[in-house]
Write a protein that holds these residues in place. Structure first.
Motif, PDB file in Angstrom:
ATOM      1  N   MET A  88      50.932  50.610  17.838  1.00  0.00           N
ATOM      2  CA  MET A  88      51.175  50.589  19.336  1.00  0.00           C
ATOM      3  C   MET A  88      52.424  50.703  19.739  1.00  0.00           C
ATOM      4  SD  MET A  88      48.851  47.211  20.255  1.00  0.00           S
ATOM      5  CE  MET A  88      49.175  47.465  22.163  1.00  0.00           C
ATOM      6  N   ARG A  89      52.821  51.571  20.791  1.00  0.00           N
ATOM      7  CA  ARG A  89      54.131  51.793  21.438  1.00  0.00           C
ATOM      8  C   ARG A  89      54.015  51.849  22.714  1.00  0.00           C
ATOM      9  NH1 ARG A  89      54.098  55.744  17.105  1.00  0.00           N
ATOM     10  NH2 ARG A  89      53.491  57.287  18.692  1.00  0.00           N
ATOM     11  N   SER A  90      55.123  51.137  23.322  1.00  0.00           N
ATOM     12  CA  SER A  90      55.458  51.279  24.716  1.00  0.00           C
ATOM     13  C   SER A  90      56.871  51.585  25.190  1.00  0.00           C
ATOM     14  CB  SER A  90      54.938  50.083  25.615  1.00  0.00           C
ATOM     15  OG  SER A  90      55.699  48.869  25.062  1.00  0.00           O
ATOM     16  N   LEU A  91      57.189  52.006  26.090  1.00  0.00           N
ATOM     17  CA  LEU A  91      58.383  52.201  26.690  1.00  0.00           C
ATOM     18  C   LEU A  91      58.811  51.776  28.062  1.00  0.00           C
ATOM     19  CD1 LEU A  91      58.845  55.977  25.516  1.00  0.00           C
ATOM     20  CD2 LEU A  91      59.907  54.012  24.761  1.00  0.00           C
ATOM     21  N   ALA A  92      59.504  51.480  28.489  1.00  0.00           N
ATOM     22  CA  ALA A  92      59.904  50.882  29.952  1.00  0.00           C
ATOM     23  C   ALA A  92      61.522  51.229  30.388  1.00  0.00           C
ATOM     24  CB  ALA A  92      59.575  49.144  30.068  1.00  0.00           C
ATOM     25  N   PRO A  93      61.583  51.686  31.604  1.00  0.00           N
ATOM     26  CA  PRO A  93      63.119  51.954  31.680  1.00  0.00           C
ATOM     27  C   PRO A  93      63.739  50.691  32.523  1.00  0.00           C
ATOM     28  CG  PRO A  93      61.459  52.607  33.541  1.00  0.00           C
ATOM     29  CD  PRO A  93      60.669  52.302  32.559  1.00  0.00           C
ATOM     30  N   LEU A  94      64.776  50.623  32.067  1.00  0.00           N
ATOM     31  CA  LEU A  94      65.577  49.513  32.414  1.00  0.00           C
ATOM     32  C   LEU A  94      66.658  49.916  33.333  1.00  0.00           C
ATOM     33  CD1 LEU A  94      66.311  47.289  29.182  1.00  0.00           C
ATOM     34  CD2 LEU A  94      64.525  47.223  30.901  1.00  0.00           C
ATOM     35  N   MET A  95      66.924  51.139  33.297  1.00  0.00           N
ATOM     36  CA  MET A  95      68.072  51.856  34.228  1.00  0.00           C
ATOM     37  C   MET A  95      67.437  53.387  34.645  1.00  0.00           C
ATOM     38  SD  MET A  95      72.087  52.603  33.615  1.00  0.00           S
ATOM     39  CE  MET A  95      72.492  50.864  33.327  1.00  0.00           C
ATOM     40  N   ASN A  96      67.399  53.765  35.686  1.00  0.00           N
ATOM     41  CA  ASN A  96      67.160  55.113  36.031  1.00  0.00           C
ATOM     42  C   ASN A  96      67.860  55.783  37.074  1.00  0.00           C
ATOM     43  OD1 ASN A  96      65.612  57.531  35.752  1.00  0.00           O
ATOM     44  ND2 ASN A  96      64.519  56.587  37.613  1.00  0.00           N
ATOM     45  N   ARG A  97      69.160  56.258  36.703  1.00  0.00           N
ATOM     46  CA  ARG A  97      70.083  56.759  37.463  1.00  0.00           C
ATOM     47  C   ARG A  97      70.227  58.385  37.246  1.00  0.00           C
ATOM     48  NH1 ARG A  97      75.249  52.329  36.899  1.00  0.00           N
ATOM     49  NH2 ARG A  97      74.193  50.862  37.711  1.00  0.00           N
ATOM     50  N   PRO A  98      70.556  59.056  38.243  1.00  0.00           N
ATOM     51  CA  PRO A  98      70.758  60.486  37.886  1.00  0.00           C
ATOM     52  C   PRO A  98      71.242  61.094  36.464  1.00  0.00           C
ATOM     53  CG  PRO A  98      71.286  59.942  40.167  1.00  0.00           C
ATOM     54  CD  PRO A  98      71.174  58.935  39.651  1.00  0.00           C
ATOM     55  N   GLN A  99      72.278  60.475  36.211  1.00  0.00           N
ATOM     56  CA  GLN A  99      72.953  60.896  34.980  1.00  0.00           C
ATOM     57  C   GLN A  99      72.623  60.049  33.921  1.00  0.00           C
ATOM     58  OE1 GLN A  99      77.240  62.075  36.941  1.00  0.00           O
ATOM     59  NE2 GLN A  99      77.030  63.079  35.011  1.00  0.00           N
ATOM     60  N   THR A 100      72.440  58.657  33.999  1.00  0.00           N
ATOM     61  CA  THR A 100      72.212  57.825  32.940  1.00  0.00           C
ATOM     62  C   THR A 100      70.817  57.105  32.918  1.00  0.00           C
ATOM     63  OG1 THR A 100      74.728  57.219  33.230  1.00  0.00           O
ATOM     64  CG2 THR A 100      73.190  55.662  32.038  1.00  0.00           C
ATOM     65  N   LYS A 101      70.247  56.973  31.729  1.00  0.00           N
ATOM     66  CA  LYS A 101      68.934  56.355  31.571  1.00  0.00           C
ATOM     67  C   LYS A 101      68.975  55.353  30.433  1.00  0.00           C
ATOM     68  CE  LYS A 101      67.458  59.517  34.293  1.00  0.00           C
ATOM     69  NZ  LYS A 101      67.303  59.223  35.590  1.00  0.00           N
ATOM     70  N   LEU A 102      68.463  54.150  30.616  1.00  0.00           N
ATOM     71  CA  LEU A 102      68.326  53.147  29.607  1.00  0.00           C
ATOM     72  C   LEU A 102      67.144  52.647  29.372  1.00  0.00           C
ATOM     73  CD1 LEU A 102      70.051  51.055  27.835  1.00  0.00           C
ATOM     74  CD2 LEU A 102      70.151  49.488  29.468  1.00  0.00           C
ATOM     75  N   ILE A 103      66.639  53.042  28.085  1.00  0.00           N
ATOM     76  CA  ILE A 103      65.075  52.694  27.984  1.00  0.00           C
ATOM     77  C   ILE A 103      64.816  51.670  27.279  1.00  0.00           C
ATOM     78  CG2 ILE A 103      63.018  53.807  27.165  1.00  0.00           C
ATOM     79  CD1 ILE A 103      64.061  55.003  29.665  1.00  0.00           C
ATOM     80  N   LEU A 104      63.941  50.602  27.137  1.00  0.00           N
ATOM     81  CA  LEU A 104      63.598  49.656  26.364  1.00  0.00           C
ATOM     82  C   LEU A 104      62.262  50.056  25.484  1.00  0.00           C
ATOM     83  CD1 LEU A 104      63.762  46.773  25.129  1.00  0.00           C
ATOM     84  CD2 LEU A 104      62.417  46.030  27.202  1.00  0.00           C
ATOM     85  N   GLY A 105      62.189  50.185  24.362  1.00  0.00           N
ATOM     86  CA  GLY A 105      61.079  50.320  23.529  1.00  0.00           C
ATOM     87  C   GLY A 105      60.435  49.299  22.654  1.00  0.00           C
ATOM     88  N   ILE A 106      59.156  49.287  22.498  1.00  0.00           N
ATOM     89  CA  ILE A 106      58.808  47.968  21.634  1.00  0.00           C
ATOM     90  C   ILE A 106      57.519  48.635  20.771  1.00  0.00           C
ATOM     91  CG2 ILE A 106      57.369  45.824  21.592  1.00  0.00           C
ATOM     92  CD1 ILE A 106      58.553  45.287  24.549  1.00  0.00           C
ATOM     93  N   GLY A 107      57.287  48.346  19.489  1.00  0.00           N
ATOM     94  CA  GLY A 107      56.477  48.963  18.599  1.00  0.00           C
ATOM     95  C   GLY A 107      55.808  47.842  17.827  1.00  0.00           C
ATOM     96  N   TYR A 108      54.743  48.348  17.240  1.00  0.00           N
ATOM     97  CA  TYR A 108      54.290  47.325  16.385  1.00  0.00           C
ATOM     98  C   TYR A 108      53.213  47.939  15.502  1.00  0.00           C
ATOM     99  CZ  TYR A 108      51.451  43.269  14.174  1.00  0.00           C
ATOM    100  OH  TYR A 108      50.786  42.510  13.291  1.00  0.00           O
ATOM    101  N   SER A 109      53.288  47.979  14.305  1.00  0.00           N
ATOM    102  CA  SER A 109      52.387  48.719  13.188  1.00  0.00           C
ATOM    103  C   SER A 109      51.691  47.694  12.407  1.00  0.00           C
ATOM    104  CB  SER A 109      52.743  49.959  12.587  1.00  0.00           C
ATOM    105  OG  SER A 109      53.884  49.911  11.731  1.00  0.00           O
ATOM    106  N   ILE A 110      50.441  47.870  11.709  1.00  0.00           N
ATOM    107  CA  ILE A 110      50.169  47.339  10.552  1.00  0.00           C
ATOM    108  C   ILE A 110      49.572  48.488   9.356  1.00  0.00           C
ATOM    109  CG2 ILE A 110      48.280  45.902   9.469  1.00  0.00           C
ATOM    110  CD1 ILE A 110      48.108  44.451  12.372  1.00  0.00           C
ATOM    111  N   GLU A 111      50.187  48.113   8.103  1.00  0.00           N
ATOM    112  CA  GLU A 111      49.599  49.154   7.062  1.00  0.00           C
ATOM    113  C   GLU A 111      48.890  48.375   6.141  1.00  0.00           C
ATOM    114  OE1 GLU A 111      51.198  52.811   4.341  1.00  0.00           O
ATOM    115  OE2 GLU A 111      52.660  51.696   5.580  1.00  0.00           O
ATOM    116  N   GLU A 112      47.668  48.968   5.464  1.00  0.00           N
ATOM    117  CA  GLU A 112      46.854  48.417   4.453  1.00  0.00           C
ATOM    118  C   GLU A 112      46.411  49.230   3.486  1.00  0.00           C
ATOM    119  OE1 GLU A 112      43.510  44.954   5.585  1.00  0.00           O
ATOM    120  OE2 GLU A 112      42.652  47.133   5.621  1.00  0.00           O
ATOM    121  N   PHE A 113      46.190  48.830   2.246  1.00  0.00           N
ATOM    122  CA  PHE A 113      45.723  49.377   1.277  1.00  0.00           C
ATOM    123  C   PHE A 113      44.516  48.949   0.661  1.00  0.00           C
ATOM    124  CE2 PHE A 113      50.210  50.615   1.113  1.00  0.00           C
ATOM    125  CZ  PHE A 113      50.164  51.977   0.599  1.00  0.00           C
ATOM    126  N   ASN A 114      43.571  49.328   0.393  1.00  0.00           N
ATOM    127  CA  ASN A 114      42.275  49.046  -0.270  1.00  0.00           C
ATOM    128  C   ASN A 114      41.898  49.748  -1.549  1.00  0.00           C
ATOM    129  OD1 ASN A 114      41.332  48.882   3.221  1.00  0.00           O
ATOM    130  ND2 ASN A 114      41.344  47.029   2.095  1.00  0.00           N
TER     131      ASN A 114
END
Length: 345
Positions: A88-114
């Motif tokens: 799962m991944r998601s993005l959220a803008p913390l700052m959105n100005r004409p010349q400057t963007k600050l983006i927060l991202g969160i991710g989670y993954s699970i890998e499994e072997f059988n």
């Protein structure tokens, strides 16, 4: 309300990424050029920007052979019935100005072997990995600044907790992996962007510095290229505004900290599993309903390196794993800004 919609629409992110993330960054950066005249990594024809992504990938049926110079561990072989990954991944803008963007991202993954037919006394690494969740929980900040209409740069800092931890025994200092991306680019035209950069990260398993060249170009309304070489490269075909096709390759790397509780692996303390894979892929992205899209991806995975080291950060290899190549299939479901928001802006 219009300002809120504009903020949600502008979710740009360029990154030099490892497993399931490099392929998404160019499409997430596309929104800037449609709103302002400042330079950005996007070109015309890229896919819609993404806010939330949920996906699943499976590699079925492949063999693995393992060798170790340590007599306590020895050699082994087995058949992997399946290798699953959920993310799962998601993005959220913390700052959105004409010349400057600050983006927060969160991710989670699970890998499994059988594995097939593991018994008491089976090779210790396979017994340890069987049905064990190898997790990655990540938080990132991306700072994208447009210098003018032709130049831009990006700084991205990411931290991941990678390993076999549970909620009861997690220790941030033990599992934390950090990645830093730097990029500088030039927008030659709305159809052509080129840039250079570097990553301090785990694309090839061990933390090192890796260079990158950004090349995004749209040749005509149907065909284009999206790449961050050598990490990934894709040829894009725009069938229509609701359907896109891709073909190319992607490098994926990961590093997991392992804390075994039973001998012989427990005698070494904090082990580290590092892997790098090369995937040849084909991919389709299709709109389901306005703000909801899905993707189907398949191809062939060939491992480049898969090793277990006797200590986190060590250069001393404990187990050398040889994995057979295998086909894979993956699906994704993701949210994009509705067209009415785009048209309004």
């Amino acid at each position: 309300m219009k300002k809120i919609k504009l903020l949600l629409y502008a979710l740009p992110l360029l990154c030099f990424e490892q497993q399931a993330q490099a392929q998404d960054t160019d499409s997430e950066a596309e929104a800037i050029s449609d709103i302002i005249d400042y330079a950005s990594p996007s070109v015309t024809g890229m896919g819609r920007s993404r806010g939330v992504v949920v996906g699943y990938e499976r590699l079925p049926q492949f063999d693995v052979d393992s060798e170790s110079d340590d007599p306590r561990v020895g050699n082994g072989s087995a058949h992997v019935r399946r290798n699953n990954q959920f993310f799962m991944r998601s993005l959220a803008p913390l700052m959105n100005r004409p010349q400057t963007k600050l983006i927060l991202g969160i991710g989670y993954s699970i890998e499994e072997f059988n594995f097939d037919e593991l018994t008491n006394g089976s090779y210790p690494l396979y017994s340890y990995l069987e049905d064990r969740d190898l997790k990655s929980l990540g938080l990132q900040l991306a700072y994208l600044h447009s210098i003018d209409e032709r130049r831009f740069y990006l700084i991205r800092i990411k931290g991941d907790l990678n390993g076999d931890y549970t909620r009861d025994d997690i220790n941030i200092a033990d599992y934390l992996k950090t990645t830093i991306d730097l990029a500088y680019g030039w927008k030659k035209s709305p159809d052509y962007v080129i840039g250079v950069g570097a990553q301090l990260g785990y694309t090839f398993g061990r933390k090192s510095i890796y260079p990158g060249i950004l090349y995004n170009r749209t040749f005509n309304p149907k065909w284009g290229v999206e790449s961050i070489f050598p990490a990934n490269a894709r040829l894009r075909y725009n069938a229509n505004e609701k359907t896109l096709f891709y073909a190319g390759y992607r490098l994926e790397g990961a590093s997991y900290n392992l804390y075994a509780s039973e001998p012989p692996l427990s005698e070494f303390g904090d082990l580290e599993l590092r892997r790098t894979d090369i995937k040849g892929l084909v991919r389709m992205e299709r709109e389901i309903y306005d703000f909801l899209w899905f993707a189907v991806e398949g191809g062939f995975r060939q491992y480049y390196r898969n090793r277990v080291y006797d200590k986190v950060g060590s250069r001393d290899e404990l187990i050398h794993n040889d994995l057979a190549g295998a086909g894979y299939i993956g699906v994704e479901l993701y949210l994009v800004p509705p067209r009415s928001w785009v048209d309004e802006n």
